[in-house]
Design an enzyme around this catalytic site. Sequence first.
Site, PDB file in Angstrom:
ATOM      1  N   SER A  26      -3.028   1.215  -4.481  1.00 42.29           N
ATOM      2  CA  SER A  26      -2.488  -0.037  -3.940  1.00 42.29           C
ATOM      3  C   SER A  26      -3.308  -0.380  -2.716  1.00 42.29           C
ATOM      4  O   SER A  26      -3.401   0.413  -1.787  1.00 42.29           O
ATOM      5  CB  SER A  26      -1.019   0.120  -3.553  1.00 42.29           C
ATOM      6  OG  SER A  26      -0.603  -1.009  -2.829  1.00 42.29           O
ATOM      7  N   ARG A  27      -3.926  -1.568  -2.721  1.00 40.03           N
ATOM      8  CA  ARG A  27      -4.789  -1.924  -1.591  1.00 40.03           C
ATOM      9  C   ARG A  27      -3.989  -2.469  -0.417  1.00 40.03           C
ATOM     10  O   ARG A  27      -4.554  -2.901   0.576  1.00 40.03           O
ATOM     11  CB  ARG A  27      -5.853  -2.939  -2.054  1.00 40.03           C
ATOM     12  CG  ARG A  27      -6.769  -2.310  -3.080  1.00 40.03           C
ATOM     13  CD  ARG A  27      -7.987  -3.127  -3.412  1.00 40.03           C
ATOM     14  NE  ARG A  27      -8.670  -2.493  -4.548  1.00 40.03           N
ATOM     15  CZ  ARG A  27      -8.634  -2.936  -5.791  1.00 40.03           C
ATOM     16  NH1 ARG A  27      -7.974  -4.040  -6.073  1.00 40.03           N
ATOM     17  NH2 ARG A  27      -9.254  -2.294  -6.750  1.00 40.03           N
ATOM     18  N   VAL A  28      -2.659  -2.482  -0.556  1.00 42.70           N
ATOM     19  CA  VAL A  28      -1.799  -2.849   0.572  1.00 42.70           C
ATOM     20  C   VAL A  28      -1.268  -1.583   1.233  1.00 42.70           C
ATOM     21  O   VAL A  28      -1.118  -1.499   2.442  1.00 42.70           O
ATOM     22  CB  VAL A  28      -0.660  -3.780   0.097  1.00 42.70           C
ATOM     23  CG1 VAL A  28       0.311  -4.066   1.222  1.00 42.70           C
ATOM     24  CG2 VAL A  28      -1.231  -5.076  -0.459  1.00 42.70           C
TER      25      VAL A  28
END
Length: 503
Positions: free
Chosen positions: A364-366
């Site tokens: 997850s790039r968040v």
Amino acid sequence: MTTQGRDIVSVIKEQIEHFGTTVTMVDVGTVVEVGDGVARIHGLRGAKYNELLAFPHDIMGLALNLEEDNVAAVILGDYTEIKEGDEVHCTGRVAEVPVGEELIGRVVNPIGEPQDGLGPIKTTKTRPVERVAPNVVDRQPVKTPVHTGIKAVDALIPIGRGQRELIIGDRSIGKSAIGIDTIISQKGGDLICIYVAIGQKTSKVAQVIDTLKKYGAMEHTVVVAANAAEPAPLQYLAPYSGCAIGEEFMEQGKDALIIYDDLTKHAWAYRQISLILRRPPGREAYPGDVFYLHSRLLERAAKLSDERGGGSLTALPIIEVQAGDMSAYIPTNVISITDGQAYLETDLFNSGIRPALNAGLSVSRVGGNAQTRAMRQVAGKLRLDMAQYRELATFAQFGTSDLDKATRSQLERGQRITEVLKQPQCVPLPLDKEVMILYAVNNGYLDDVPVEKVAAFEQGLYRFMDTNHPEVGKSIIADKEIKSETEADLKKAITEFKQSAAY
């Protein structure tokens, strides 16, 4: 002339004096060729791209190719009804779909017609299915979590409101299940869900709707269905229609979640349309703008700034791959557009790990921004522990007799974490229960529990906490973090439960 005759004459004179009509120009064309869901029309010089065209028998079409001497339109309905020589009119409207609260709990097709036999939908508002995505200035960072109720997702690849998280894997290994569990998990919450079924079997869509009804999730869900039997143009329109429905909620300041199941079939439908429209084929016969097909759809997911109302639209697109090939054309396209992916692996699924989430390839790039502090406290080391366990397990299969104590304990812990992350379908968990069991496994409380008894330990712990220590769960949910006094209570409760051996 009689009095009656004079009265009739005066009435006619009066009508002639007040006679007036508005002259409207309607662009009219003629069908010169029709077949495979596409009509070529001579005339219609004023037709616009994506404009709705009116064919006989109340059939609508969509203008997609504007050529020098004809217009090619895809037909949104039964093209066998249309014959050469039929008259076609421009409507002056672009493709649009009804939107609003009235759609919640309903099943509609991509042009907003009800498919559930519950009568007409009394909406007053429509939106164009295609729209420019909100620009950077109108957005704010993704920082509010979407609670999926799936331990592996919430802990390892958290999803935030406004994010686009791809669900990718082979067929029939639980991709749709993650989306459906996420919808069920929103019951009683403030997240409105839209499930878009593209090119699915009618029986599968009916099954999904039954599942959502069974768990009370249709009360906050809209289903947009373009089944496999529907023409390719309707399958092409479906995700854009669902997105327009979600954007209406987002612009009212609400939070919406949309699941596209799946975009592989969407790309197939678009390829079919493009080839029939005689657009030049590129790699794998897809047209050159197939990347734009998905980017203009997924870019519309956003968390709007407070000035714009602060609403959000979260997208969970699903992509089906062949034999785990993530480097194929459509998967790599969609991976590059999204903010991370949940990669489901066939080998894990077949070995009984469900959801079959590969912790190494999923991302997850968040990240932690989309987690509550409580989940961050218990899930911080989890990804690293899982990755190390997988590496050690591969190495240790050649023989465990000569492993040192630290390596053996790491393997033991990894096995228990894997067991804890297993979860049956349609049983999403609340935040407090996820935090409790992850805290227990991370802090070694399950190290002496046999692997085959981990599931029983987990269920027993939930029952024990609900019955004897409900205040611990309440404080985790209220504070969104594990405070020192809550942690002391949790340790005491887990120790008490282990001594009672109620599993």
